[in-house]
Structure formats: C-alpha cells, structure tokens
Scaffold this active site. Structure first.
Site, mmCIF file in Angstrom:
data_model
loop_
_atom_site.group_PDB
_atom_site.id
_atom_site.type_symbol
_atom_site.label_atom_id
_atom_site.label_comp_id
_atom_site.label_asym_id
_atom_site.label_seq_id
_atom_site.Cartn_x
_atom_site.Cartn_y
_atom_site.Cartn_z
ATOM 1 C CB THR A 39 -0.954 0.015 1.224
ATOM 2 O OG1 THR A 39 -1.779 1.176 1.171
ATOM 3 C CG2 THR A 39 -0.189 0.016 2.532
ATOM 4 C CB CYS A 45 3.645 10.449 -5.940
ATOM 5 S SG CYS A 45 4.646 11.640 -5.025
ATOM 6 C CG HIS A 62 5.117 6.687 -3.568
ATOM 7 N ND1 HIS A 62 4.213 6.738 -2.537
ATOM 8 C CD2 HIS A 62 5.231 7.959 -4.021
ATOM 9 C CE1 HIS A 62 3.813 8.005 -2.372
ATOM 10 N NE2 HIS A 62 4.440 8.753 -3.272
#
Length: 197
Positions: A39, A45, A62
């Site tokens: 997660t 982003c 990420h």
C-alpha cells in the site's frame, strides 16, 4: 517476502482486513505472499503496481517526478520514475517473475501541487509511466490517474486485485504541503544538499 528499505514491516490493515506493507515516497516493495498487500498514499506521485500473472510475484513503487529530464533529477534515485521503474521490474525478475508475464496497473498523478498549471507534475508522472510501460512491452490492464483527489492504493500482487480509497477534499491542503516539501527536498538533494528521506 522481500521488502525494500523504507517500506514497513507487515501489519494488519483494518480498512481491507488483511496484512499490508506500506511503501513511502521514493521506495518500493516486492511481495511473494498472496495474503499480503502493498500500500501507498499518492497525490501527484504515481505508483506502478506490477506483477507476474503466472507466479504472483509483484509489488509497487512510489515516485515523485518522471526524471527523464536531467533538470528534474538523477536517474540513480528511485524518487524519479526513470529509475524507480527499472528497480521495481528488476526486483520482480530477481524474485522469479518473467518479463513476458508482467502486467501493470497505475495510480496517482492527481493535481494537488500546481493546481493552476497546464502540464502538472501529476500529468507528467502519469504520461511518463504510460510511455515506459508501452516501450518495455508491459501490458497495462488498468489506470486511475489524474483528477484532484489523493488516493490510498492497496495492491495484492498474488491476485492482481487493487483497492483504491480516495481522500476527502478536506485533506487536500495537507497533502499539497507534504508533496511540495518532498519535491523541494528531492530537488535539493539532487543539487548536492542533504537527503532527508
């Protein structure tokens, strides 16, 4: 299970009723346990959720900026998409994934920083990752990019399932401040300042 630096240890996430590993900006995690999800929280982003459909090995990254342009940053930092994508794909392949079995879903790229710009950071991030996947021949199954709402993404590499929670509009100012700070820190460290991550 392989977890990259700056990803949490697995914890129970009540929002989805499963164990989760949380990934911070500029990092990634690769999981080979079908009971655990990966997660992250995204504004402008982008996260690429990539898995090998046959083995179930996969993870997400990420990244803050595309990094295609030298002015945006170093290709050696996973805060930039150009390197973050290579690192994630290579980590999946090292864990037993096969390039011809890779599939992706992408998320983020919201307009939370430069809300009046025509070509926002989120737009550039989303365009970059779409081009990257096409160039590398990685099948894009789904995407949820753009808009003006931050997202919490939960990705289960074992099955390819993704759950997305959109943050309330009242949380946008906090997200915007956080992203501006991350972007400023990334640019500062690229120009020789102290890395704060």
């Amino acid at each position: 299970m392989t977890v990259a630096a700056r990803a949490s240890a697995a914890y129970f996430e009540p929002k989805i009723g499963a164990k989760a590993v949380s990934v911070l900006p500029g990092h990634h995690a690769v999981i080979d346990d079908p009971e655990i999800c990966v997660t992250t929280l995204l504004g402008s982003c982008v996260a690429a959720c990539i898995r090998d459909r046959d083995t179930g090995v996969g993870g997400l990254n990420h990244f803050l900026l595309p990094g295609e342009d030298r002015a945006e940053g170093s290709a050696k930092s996973t805060r930039y998409g150009v390197h973050a994508m290579e690192v994630l794909v290579n980590d999946i392949l090292r864990r037993g994934g096969r390039r011809d079995g890779l599939e992706a879903k992408i998320f983020g790229g919201a307009n939370v920083i430069d809300t009046s710009a025509a070509n926002t950071v989120g737009d550039r991030n989303a365009s970059f990752v779409q081009r990257y996947l096409k160039t590398e021949g990685i099948r894009l199954l789904a995407n949820d990019v753009g808009g003006d709402r931050a997202r919490r993404v939960f990705f289960f590499p074992g099955t390819g399932r993704v759950s997305v929670l959109r943050l309330a509009p009242t949380e946008a100012p906090s997200m915007r401040d956080s992203e501006r700070r991350l972007r400023r820190d990334a640019q500062r460290s690229q120009s020789g300042g102290v890395e704060l991550f």
